[in-house]
Scaffold this motif. Structure first.
Motif, PDB file in Angstrom:
ATOM      1  N   VAL A  81       0.831  -1.207   0.000  1.00 54.70           N
ATOM      2  CA  VAL A  81       0.000   0.000   0.000  1.00 54.70           C
ATOM      3  C   VAL A  81       0.868   1.261   0.000  1.00 54.70           C
ATOM      4  O   VAL A  81       0.620   2.205  -0.758  1.00 54.70           O
ATOM      5  CB  VAL A  81      -0.951  -0.001   1.222  1.00 54.70           C
ATOM      6  N   LEU A  82       1.893   1.278   0.836  1.00 57.49           N
ATOM      7  CA  LEU A  82       2.773   2.447   0.915  1.00 57.49           C
ATOM      8  C   LEU A  82       3.539   2.676  -0.387  1.00 57.49           C
ATOM      9  O   LEU A  82       3.684   3.820  -0.837  1.00 57.49           O
ATOM     10  CB  LEU A  82       3.753   2.285   2.079  1.00 57.49           C
ATOM     11  N   LEU A  83       4.026   1.603  -0.991  1.00 48.82           N
ATOM     12  CA  LEU A  83       4.745   1.737  -2.259  1.00 48.82           C
ATOM     13  C   LEU A  83       3.830   2.259  -3.357  1.00 48.82           C
ATOM     14  O   LEU A  83       4.230   3.106  -4.175  1.00 48.82           O
ATOM     15  CB  LEU A  83       5.351   0.390  -2.660  1.00 48.82           C
ATOM     16  N   TRP A  84       2.602   1.774  -3.382  1.00 45.53           N
ATOM     17  CA  TRP A  84       1.637   2.231  -4.379  1.00 45.53           C
ATOM     18  C   TRP A  84       1.289   3.705  -4.180  1.00 45.53           C
ATOM     19  O   TRP A  84       1.270   4.491  -5.126  1.00 45.53           O
ATOM     20  CB  TRP A  84       0.379   1.372  -4.304  1.00 45.53           C
ATOM     21  N   MET A  85       1.035   4.098  -2.935  1.00 48.83           N
ATOM     22  CA  MET A  85       0.668   5.486  -2.661  1.00 48.83           C
ATOM     23  C   MET A  85       1.849   6.427  -2.891  1.00 48.83           C
ATOM     24  O   MET A  85       1.675   7.543  -3.380  1.00 48.83           O
ATOM     25  CB  MET A  85       0.161   5.626  -1.229  1.00 48.83           C
ATOM     26  N   GLY A  86       3.054   5.986  -2.532  1.00 49.78           N
ATOM     27  CA  GLY A  86       4.226   6.809  -2.781  1.00 49.78           C
ATOM     28  C   GLY A  86       4.447   7.037  -4.259  1.00 49.78           C
ATOM     29  O   GLY A  86       4.736   8.164  -4.696  1.00 49.78           O
ATOM     30  N   ALA A  93       3.373  14.849  -8.495  1.00 51.98           N
ATOM     31  CA  ALA A  93       4.218  15.956  -8.029  1.00 51.98           C
ATOM     32  C   ALA A  93       4.379  17.086  -9.038  1.00 51.98           C
ATOM     33  O   ALA A  93       4.311  18.254  -8.675  1.00 51.98           O
ATOM     34  CB  ALA A  93       5.588  15.426  -7.611  1.00 51.98           C
ATOM     35  N   PRO A  94       4.598  16.818 -10.338  1.00 52.19           N
ATOM     36  CA  PRO A  94       4.788  17.930 -11.271  1.00 52.19           C
ATOM     37  C   PRO A  94       3.583  18.867 -11.339  1.00 52.19           C
ATOM     38  O   PRO A  94       3.728  20.036 -11.660  1.00 52.19           O
ATOM     39  CB  PRO A  94       5.021  17.216 -12.607  1.00 52.19           C
ATOM     40  N   SER A  95       2.399  18.361 -11.066  1.00 51.46           N
ATOM     41  CA  SER A  95       1.192  19.194 -11.092  1.00 51.46           C
ATOM     42  C   SER A  95       0.457  19.033  -9.780  1.00 51.46           C
ATOM     43  O   SER A  95      -0.675  18.583  -9.744  1.00 51.46           O
ATOM     44  CB  SER A  95       0.291  18.808 -12.259  1.00 51.46           C
ATOM     45  N   LEU A 186       6.321  15.978  -3.431  1.00 51.10           N
ATOM     46  CA  LEU A 186       7.523  15.240  -3.805  1.00 51.10           C
ATOM     47  C   LEU A 186       8.136  14.533  -2.594  1.00 51.10           C
ATOM     48  O   LEU A 186       8.431  13.331  -2.645  1.00 51.10           O
ATOM     49  CB  LEU A 186       8.543  16.191  -4.432  1.00 51.10           C
ATOM     50  N   LEU A 187       8.327  15.287  -1.500  1.00 49.19           N
ATOM     51  CA  LEU A 187       8.923  14.700  -0.299  1.00 49.19           C
ATOM     52  C   LEU A 187       8.005  13.638   0.305  1.00 49.19           C
ATOM     53  O   LEU A 187       8.485  12.623   0.821  1.00 49.19           O
ATOM     54  CB  LEU A 187       9.210  15.794   0.730  1.00 49.19           C
ATOM     55  N   GLY A 188       6.703  13.881   0.239  1.00 47.58           N
ATOM     56  CA  GLY A 188       5.756  12.899   0.765  1.00 47.58           C
ATOM     57  C   GLY A 188       5.825  11.583   0.007  1.00 47.58           C
ATOM     58  O   GLY A 188       5.843  10.508   0.604  1.00 47.58           O
ATOM     59  N   GLY A 189       5.886  11.670  -1.326  1.00 47.74           N
ATOM     60  CA  GLY A 189       5.989  10.457  -2.127  1.00 47.74           C
ATOM     61  C   GLY A 189       7.264   9.691  -1.848  1.00 47.74           C
ATOM     62  O   GLY A 189       7.257   8.462  -1.710  1.00 47.74           O
TER      63      GLY A 189
END
Length: 212
Positions: A81-86, A93-95, A186-189
Motif C-alpha cells: 500500500v505504501l509503495l503504491w501510494m508513494g 508531483a509535477p502538477s 515530492l517529499l511525501g511520495g
C-alpha cells in the motif's frame, strides 16, 4: 486505572502519534490542498484506528498477532500500500496543485479512502493495540471496560491530534504556495516509498533469515 496510569498511557499515545509515519505524510499533503481534503483524510485515518480498536476490544488483535504468519501478511500488505501510494504521489508531483476539473467531492472521498486503507494496513497501529494497550489494561475485574475506555481514548486522541495538525498547516500558510505544495508532494511520495521499501525489506529478511 488511576491518574498515573492514564498519564503514562497518554504519553505513550502521544509518542506513537508524533513519530513521523505514513499517516502524517498523507495528512500534511492533503491539508495543503484544502481543509476538506485534509479533514477527510484525517477522518479516514481515525476510521482505520476505530477498526483496530474494535478488533482489540473483541480480542481479535491478540489472536491475529499470535497466528503464524498473520503479522507477516499484514506487513507485506502494508508495504504494498505504501509503495503504491508513494508512486502515485510522485506521479502527481509535477502538477501538485488540485486539478480544477476534478470534483472536490471526489478528492474528498479519495482522501478518506487513502487515510483508511493506510491506517488499517499499518503494522505500527496493529502492534500498538497488540503490545502497548494490554500493558495498561491488566487483568481481573473491569478489564473489558478498561479496554473499551482505552480504545476510545486512542480514537479521540488521534482525532484531536490530526485536527491540530491540519490547523497548524493552514495557519502557517503552506497551502498558499504552489512551490511548497509541489515540494510537500515530492517529499511525501519519497517518504512513503522509503517507509514502504524499508518495511518490505525487513519483512522479507525475516522470512528468509535462518531461525525465523
Amino acid at each position: 486505572m488511576g491518574a498515573e496510569s492514564w498519564a503514562a498511557f497518554a504519553l505513550a499515545l502521544l509518542v506513537a502519534l508524533a513519530v513521523p509515519g505514513p499517516d502524517l505524510v498523507l495528512v500534511v499533503h492533503a491539508a495543503t490542498r484544502g481543509v476538506r481534503e485534509g479533514a477527510s483524510t484525517a477522518v479516514g485515518i481515525v476510521a482505520g484506528l476505530m477498526l483496530h480498536a474494535l478488533l482489540a476490544a473483541a480480542g481479535a488483535t491478540a489472536l491475529l498477532v499470535s497466528a503464524p504468519g498473520a503479522l507477516t501478511i499484514v506487513q507485506l500488505i502494508g508495504a504494498g500500500v505504501l509503495l503504491w501510494m508513494g508512486t502515485s504521489m510522485l506521479r502527481a508531483a509535477p502538477s501538485a496543485e488540485p486539478d480544477a476539473t476534478e470534483d472536490i467531492g471526489h478528492r474528498t472521498q479519495g482522501g478518506y479512502a487513502r487515510g483508511f486503507v493506510t491506517n488499517a494496513t499499518n503494522p505500527k497501529a496493529l502492534l500498538f493495540f497488540a503490545a502497548i494497550l494490554p500493558q495498561f489494561i491488566g487483568h481481573g475485574d473491569g478489564a473489558e471496560m478498561r479496554t473499551v475506555a482505552l480504545c476510545a481514548a486512542v480514537v479521540l486522541g488521534a482525532g484531536l491530534w490530526w485536527t491540530v495538525t491540519i490547523a497548524l498547516i493552514r495557519l502557517f500558510g503552506f497551502h498558499r504556495s504552489p512551490a511548497a505544495d509541489r515540494l510537500i508532494t515530492l517529499l511525501g511520495g519519497i517518504t512513503l516509498l522509503i517507509i514502504g521499501a524499508g518495511l518490505l525489506a525487513s519483512t522479507t529478511y525475516g522470512l528468509i533469515s535462518p531461525g525465523t
